[in-house]
Write an enzyme that holds these catalytic residues in place. Structure first.
Site, PDB file in Angstrom:
ATOM      1  N   GLU A  78       0.931 -30.435  -0.241  1.00  0.00           N
ATOM      2  CA  GLU A  78       2.115 -31.159   0.178  1.00  0.00           C
ATOM      3  C   GLU A  78       1.956 -32.599  -0.296  1.00  0.00           C
ATOM      4  O   GLU A  78       0.833 -33.097  -0.435  1.00  0.00           O
ATOM      5  CB  GLU A  78       2.283 -31.106   1.695  1.00  0.00           C
ATOM      6  CG  GLU A  78       2.282 -29.702   2.280  1.00  0.00           C
ATOM      7  CD  GLU A  78       3.416 -28.823   1.784  1.00  0.00           C
ATOM      8  OE1 GLU A  78       4.364 -29.348   1.149  1.00  0.00           O
ATOM      9  OE2 GLU A  78       3.354 -27.594   1.993  1.00  0.00           O
ATOM     10  N   GLU A 116      11.359 -29.360  -0.599  1.00  0.00           N
ATOM     11  CA  GLU A 116       9.940 -29.445  -0.286  1.00  0.00           C
ATOM     12  C   GLU A 116       9.705 -30.392   0.889  1.00  0.00           C
ATOM     13  O   GLU A 116      10.577 -31.184   1.257  1.00  0.00           O
ATOM     14  CB  GLU A 116       9.151 -29.974  -1.491  1.00  0.00           C
ATOM     15  CG  GLU A 116       9.075 -29.050  -2.685  1.00  0.00           C
ATOM     16  CD  GLU A 116       7.968 -28.003  -2.578  1.00  0.00           C
ATOM     17  OE1 GLU A 116       7.310 -27.945  -1.514  1.00  0.00           O
ATOM     18  OE2 GLU A 116       7.760 -27.257  -3.555  1.00  0.00           O
ATOM     19  N   HIS A 127       4.905 -27.086  -4.366  1.00  0.00           N
ATOM     20  CA  HIS A 127       3.750 -27.340  -3.496  1.00  0.00           C
ATOM     21  C   HIS A 127       2.642 -26.302  -3.697  1.00  0.00           C
ATOM     22  O   HIS A 127       1.527 -26.496  -3.210  1.00  0.00           O
ATOM     23  CB  HIS A 127       4.178 -27.418  -2.023  1.00  0.00           C
ATOM     24  CG  HIS A 127       4.471 -26.100  -1.369  1.00  0.00           C
ATOM     25  ND1 HIS A 127       4.503 -25.947  -0.011  1.00  0.00           N
ATOM     26  CD2 HIS A 127       4.757 -24.867  -1.870  1.00  0.00           C
ATOM     27  CE1 HIS A 127       4.785 -24.696   0.299  1.00  0.00           C
ATOM     28  NE2 HIS A 127       4.945 -24.029  -0.812  1.00  0.00           N
ATOM     29  N   ASP A 128       2.941 -25.237  -4.413  1.00  0.00           N
ATOM     30  CA  ASP A 128       1.920 -24.222  -4.698  1.00  0.00           C
ATOM     31  C   ASP A 128       1.008 -24.622  -5.854  1.00  0.00           C
ATOM     32  O   ASP A 128       0.018 -23.931  -6.119  1.00  0.00           O
ATOM     33  CB  ASP A 128       2.583 -22.888  -5.059  1.00  0.00           C
ATOM     34  CG  ASP A 128       3.191 -22.196  -3.844  1.00  0.00           C
ATOM     35  OD1 ASP A 128       2.686 -22.408  -2.732  1.00  0.00           O
ATOM     36  OD2 ASP A 128       4.166 -21.448  -4.029  1.00  0.00           O
TER      37      ASP A 128
END
Length: 367
Positions: A330, A299, A270-271
């Site tokens: 996200e 996640e 998600h980064d």
């Protein structure tokens, strides 16, 4: 008054109420940061710890006497403390009881304030301090710029990205590692309780972006036959403590990932934007044996119409990704499916665990 006039009057009243409610909602959104700042002050002052160490409800004077370690070097402002506590009581972070004999009110913990105890196994205190640090708050002020001209919010605020700053700033690096480690503790418990079957058949496991190794160490402790590898950037693992059954390896996940039966990544993808995630997944594919192996992705899976306990929070975290990453986000199940397929994983299962995150169990195309 005719029935039509009464109906028009009632409609006008309802409209006025709706208008006022709309105004209130804007006020709430406008000043929601006050909740964060009050919570941060409670963590910094260790108010929950003071009440907990006392063993029960205590007065403001008793709380104040323990602030600054009870050293007496300065006299806390009880009036300011009372006003902060008044809001935190309304937010159900603490409770207050007013004795019938007219004595001083006493404050106690709630299920919420137990999550900001510093020395608890399950605490969010380090995350409160991290997310409300001035360095991490500044990028939020750049959102409109990002919409108007694109770019990275953190870089607009500080001239460089968060990973570069953390590698050069030991204080921020420690704060970041502590914040990530505290979330890892309770998510790890959720993984161990909700994914027993998935872990039981693994001989070796590499935790990509594993930080200081808290997740992989707990997995190896629960499954001693698993050979664990904690893999992260060199400056991150340089602060990692030794763990039985775990090797720390420094490197770059965009270049290569150590080989293992399976790869686990918790709150890593998600980064990053889609293309970066696809590259990481391709490297994961190379790291696991052909014809077998899997990637375990821990996640958030966004549910646009979801009304579960964590569903709303997922969309808030999506904005955290705008504030603190290059192009992280996200993702919905549809978005996960797309990057998994392009990364070489055509099959997947989504497994719910008792946490904000889910487990996405992904299998390579030739599995």
């Amino acid at each position: 008054m005719s029935s039509q006039e009464k109906e028009r009057q009632m409609a006008s009243i309802e409209l006025d109420e709706a208008t006022l409610q709309g105004q209130v909602e804007i006020w709430r959104s406008l000043l929601i940061f006050a909740d964060s700042m009050a919570l941060k002050s409670a963590v910094e002052l260790r108010i929950a710890d003071i009440i907990h160490s006392h063993g029960g409800a205590i007065t403001l004077s008793q709380i104040a006497s323990c602030i600054n370690g009870g050293s007496g070097t300065s006299s806390p402002d009880i009036t300011t403390l009372a006003r902060i506590m008044r809001l935190l009581v309304r937010r159900k972070i603490f409770t207050v009881h007013h004795p019938s004999d007219g004595g001083d009110p006493v404050y106690d913990l709630t299920h919420s304030s137990r999550w900001i105890l510093h020395d608890s196994e399950q605490t969010l205190a380090p995350l409160v301090l991290l997310e409300n640090h001035p360095l991490l708050m500044a990028p939020w002020h750049c959102f409109s710029q990002c919409v108007q001209e694109g770019g990275i919010a953190f870089k607009k605020a500080h001239g460089r990205e968060i990973w570069d700053m953390a590698s050069e700033n030991p204080e921020l690096n420690l704060l970041f590692n502590d914040g990530m480690a505290c979330t890892s503790k309770f998510i790890t418990r959720a993984i161990l309780s909700g994914y027993k079957e998935g872990l039981s058949s693994i001989g070796s496991l590499v935790d990509v972006g594993g930080g200081t190794g808290s997740l992989i160490s707990e997995i190896v402790k629960a499954y001693p036959y698993i050979k664990g590898v904690n893999f992260d950037l060199q400056h991150v693992i340089s602060t990692a403590p030794p763990y039985d059954g775990v090797s720390h390896i420094g490197g770059d996940m965009f270049q290569a990932i150590p080989s293992a039966d399976a790869v686990i990544m918790k709150w890593i993808l998600h980064d990053w934007g889609d293309e970066d995630c696809i590259q990481i997944l391709k490297n994961c594919r190379k790291a696991i044996p052909r014809g077998k192996g899997k990637v375990i992705i821990v996640e958030v899976v966004l549910k646009p119409d979801g009304n579960g306990l964590y569903d709303d929070l997922g969309f808030v975290l999506d904005l955290v990704m705008i504030a603190h990453t290059r192009c992280g986000k996200e993702r919905t199940e549809v978005e996960w499916k797309r990057i998994l397929e392009q990364g070489g994983f055509s099959r997947y299962n989504i497994i719910d665990i008792p946490a904000l995150t889910s487990i996405i169990e992904a299998y390579p195309d030739d599995y």
